[in-house]
Design a protein around this motif. Sequence first.
Motif, PDB file in Angstrom:
ATOM      1  N   HIS A   1      16.246  -3.221  91.843  1.00  0.00           N
ATOM      2  CA  HIS A   1      15.076  -2.858  91.029  1.00  0.00           C
ATOM      3  C   HIS A   1      14.014  -2.316  91.975  1.00  0.00           C
ATOM      4  CE1 HIS A   1      14.103  -6.866  92.465  1.00  0.00           C
ATOM      5  NE2 HIS A   1      12.875  -6.797  91.979  1.00  0.00           N
TER       6      HIS A   1
ATOM      7  N   HIS B   1      10.951  -3.084  92.986  1.00  0.00           N
ATOM      8  CA  HIS B   1       9.876  -3.808  93.663  1.00  0.00           C
ATOM      9  C   HIS B   1       9.982  -3.568  95.162  1.00  0.00           C
ATOM     10  CE1 HIS B   1       8.972  -6.716  90.103  1.00  0.00           C
ATOM     11  NE2 HIS B   1       8.318  -5.570  90.030  1.00  0.00           N
TER      12      HIS B   1
ATOM     13  N   ASN C   1      11.712  -6.870  87.470  1.00  0.00           N
ATOM     14  CA  ASN C   1      12.635  -7.985  87.770  1.00  0.00           C
ATOM     15  C   ASN C   1      13.707  -8.112  86.692  1.00  0.00           C
ATOM     16  OD1 ASN C   1      11.274  -8.736  90.112  1.00  0.00           O
ATOM     17  ND2 ASN C   1       9.905 -10.130  89.010  1.00  0.00           N
TER      18      ASN C   1
HETATM   19 ZN   LIG Z   1      11.114  -8.195  92.128  1.00  0.00          ZN
END
Ligand SMILES: [Zn+2]
Length: 344
Positions: A90, A92, A193
């Motif tokens: 993902h 992040h 997330n």
């Molecule tokens: Zn994350």
Amino acid sequence: MRRMLIAAFCLSFFSLVLPCSGAQTPTSKSLQIYFIDVEGGQSTLVVSPSGESLLIDTGWPGSEGRDADRIMAAAHQAGITQIDYVLITHYHRDHVGGVPQLVDGIKVGTFVDHGPNLEDSAVTRTDYAAYEKAIAGHAHVVVKPGWGLPIKGIEVHVLSAAGDHITSPLPGAGTANLYCGSEPAAAVDDSENARSVGVLITYGKFRFLDLGDLTKQKELELACPNNLLGTVDLFLVTHHGADLSNSKALDWALHPRVAVIDNGPRKGSSPAAWQIVHDSPGLEDLWQLHYAEESDKAHNVADERIANVKENCEGKYLKVVAQSDGTFTLTNGRTGEQKTYSKK
Ligand SMILES: [Zn+2]
Ligand SMILES: [Zn+2]
């Protein structure tokens, strides 16, 4: 590479008549997994018995290329000179941030992800844009639940991606999950997330699970009322051991034999999540990439199962070498000490 060439040479010329001593290293028919210390992000290097490689996430940007350097050091240790697949769970920063520095330092084949960023935040939009720029010119695959990756010698099953997940059980899984009844309802999560690409990697009987930072709502969709995933030998504790993930109903149903937390000195491995994993039925050992400074001694494992005991660390890894019968050995990169978990 040299080892592969020697092995190929031996196979062509000698294997029918002679054992080829020297070419068969202990890891030559094994699956190798390096849990690289990226200080509370994720970076997990998987090298299949055929020598093909999959890197799951790339750690953080900045710090003068610290995380990309640690990935390249692990690749060197594993005897590979390129990374065939880089899977980004993902967008992040602690997962995707290292991509620009990584592609500057080592050849990467194909990037694998869940498709465009789905989180409405400035920082994630910025990091996704940097990622898109860095992977321009590379092969790129957007995966969906139920798909695999064509890596010889192992199977990579995609379980979740972009908020979707498998809806029928993996082979041998799907039994009713007794832990669901006492599990509190989970909050809706519309961050990246919950869009994590989660994978189960199998090598014969050996099963390794990595769900990225998948949060509780999605965990419970995979675990309740029936456990769609079955059990695993090795579990990378989800989301660095954070409380937003690690529902008891999933972690306990997985029945991991060994769990690894990719925490940083002050990120992840919260006492509550640590305790859930620690108490998981059948768990033989828990390992940590870092001593968790903000937990107490009772919520950290013994030093011999921690790769980095000091906050200002040298970035040591934990390494797993797995056999197709399900036996695996874990090495602490700091001490060189090993522990073997024989298939029961
Ligand atoms: Zn994350
Ligand atoms: Zn993370």
